[in-house]
Design an enzyme around this catalytic site. Structure first.
Site, PDB file in Angstrom:
ATOM      1  N   SER A 161      49.485  40.775  33.181  1.00 18.11           N
ATOM      2  CA  SER A 161      51.016  40.236  34.011  1.00 18.11           C
ATOM      3  C   SER A 161      50.920  38.719  34.348  1.00 18.11           C
ATOM      4  O   SER A 161      51.194  37.980  33.190  1.00 18.11           O
ATOM      5  CB  SER A 161      50.637  40.748  35.370  1.00 18.11           C
ATOM      6  OG  SER A 161      51.919  40.961  36.289  1.00 18.11           O
ATOM      7  N   ASP A 237      54.829  51.461  34.341  1.00 19.06           N
ATOM      8  CA  ASP A 237      54.823  50.282  35.028  1.00 19.06           C
ATOM      9  C   ASP A 237      56.037  50.135  36.122  1.00 19.06           C
ATOM     10  O   ASP A 237      57.192  49.869  35.393  1.00 19.06           O
ATOM     11  CB  ASP A 237      54.680  48.924  34.286  1.00 19.06           C
ATOM     12  CG  ASP A 237      54.050  47.611  34.761  1.00 19.06           C
ATOM     13  OD1 ASP A 237      54.660  47.529  36.097  1.00 19.06           O
ATOM     14  OD2 ASP A 237      53.405  47.199  34.243  1.00 19.06           O
ATOM     15  N   HIS A 270      50.778  49.793  36.146  1.00 18.77           N
ATOM     16  CA  HIS A 270      50.449  48.225  36.183  1.00 18.77           C
ATOM     17  C   HIS A 270      48.750  47.879  36.517  1.00 18.77           C
ATOM     18  O   HIS A 270      48.561  46.688  36.575  1.00 18.77           O
ATOM     19  CB  HIS A 270      51.463  47.330  37.141  1.00 18.77           C
ATOM     20  CG  HIS A 270      51.401  45.842  36.469  1.00 18.77           C
ATOM     21  ND1 HIS A 270      52.176  45.704  35.612  1.00 18.77           N
ATOM     22  CD2 HIS A 270      51.148  44.825  37.497  1.00 18.77           C
ATOM     23  CE1 HIS A 270      52.120  44.186  35.653  1.00 18.77           C
ATOM     24  NE2 HIS A 270      51.532  43.721  36.898  1.00 18.77           N
TER      25      HIS A 270
END
Length: 292
Positions: A161, A237, A270
């Site tokens: 991320s 995600d 995620h």
């Protein structure tokens, strides 16, 4: 950009916070006084079993928003593979912390503490401490080289991320340092998404040329080149469409002739359930290039 740290000839002390045997190697957590951030910084290092005197390849892992070193250390499930492959695994924090360190004025999760975005801030009140670019690219590597059996000629970098953003931008900026670069669900174009359009001006001001030096897609558009990149992205995600936009990276790499392996993973989100599932794949990919 801010002046580089002067680290040559320095001896940097290190405090062991914890040390545990795992898969025949040692998982340690360490703390030190950082000259880059002006704070104490904590990081983790896994050193696999190895012969006395051996120097081992190193994989740097940069974490995402709200994380510390502990998230991947506790949830990343990398030690078995690192022990088998002979890889040192280093995980720093995501921002400076402590008394006097500025935070988002509204306490939001995506700016300030836990959200340093791997840049050297130039804007008040963040400039004195938020120097994560210098910390990750200069000070911490020097510390690791001094205290651990690392072959600094065999380095790889990855992250998740915001940390995927860090891994890509650092890898693209130092292509001769890293033999391989990968990412899990990275923010590939922070200058084009809400997370980045909050963080980059907040840390770097309104000069968008400064933003481009910390934006993987912009770096590639501006001429940065590496041979190949590996990216995994969960199709479930919740941040995919608004914040991550891997298609922008795919287009930039196609235009630049960079071999991008972008794998969309059906059903994965995620979280560290996603990261830990594909961590071994990334480590084996890195190991093949580090040993090659």
């Amino acid at each position: 950009m801010p002046a580089p740290l002067c680290l040559e000839g320095m001896t940097m002390s290190l405090e062991t916070v914890s040390s545990n045997l795992s898969f025949g190697g040692v998982q340690g957590v360490y703390k030190h006084a950082s000259s880059a951030t002006g704070t104490d910084m904590t990081f983790s290092v896994y050193v696999p079993p190895h012969d006395a005197g051996a120097k081992l390849p190193v994989v740097w892992y940069l974490s995402g928003l709200t994380c510390t070193h502990a998230n991947v250390t506790e949830k990343g499930e990398y030690r078995r593979a690192c022990a088998e492959l002979g890889l040192i695994f280093v995980a720093p924090d995501t921002s400076p912390r402590g008394e006097g360190v500025a935070d988002d004025p509204e306490g939001a999760y995506d700016f300030g503490l836990g959200a340093g975005f791997y840049v050297d801030a130039t804007q008040p009140p963040f400039a004195p401490h938020y120097r994560m670019w210098s910390y990750v690219t200069e000070e911490l590597p020097a510390l690791i080289a001094e205290h651990f059996p690392v072959d600094m000629g065999a380095q790889a970098i990855t992250g998740h991320s915001m940390g995927g953003h860090g891994a890509l931008t650092i890898g693209l900026t130092f292509p001769d340092r890293f033999r391989s670069i990968s990412a899990f669900a990275p923010i590939v174009a922070p200058g084009q998404v809400p997370w980045g359009r909050k963080a980059l001006p907040g840390y770097l001001g309104d000069d968008q040329a400064a933003w481009r030096r910390h934006d993987a897609v912009a770096l590639i558009e501006d001429g940065a080149r590496v041979k190949e990149l590996l990216v995994d992205q969960g199709e479930a995600d919740g941040f995919l469409a608004e914040q991550l936009k891997p298609s922008l990276l795919a287009a930039a790499c196609a235009d630049a002739g960079i071999d991008l392996t972008l794998t969309m993973r059906p059903g994965y989100d995620h979280s560290y359930y996603f990261i830990s599932t594909f961590m071994e794949d990334h480590l084996r990919w890195h190991a093949a290039r580090l040993r090659g």
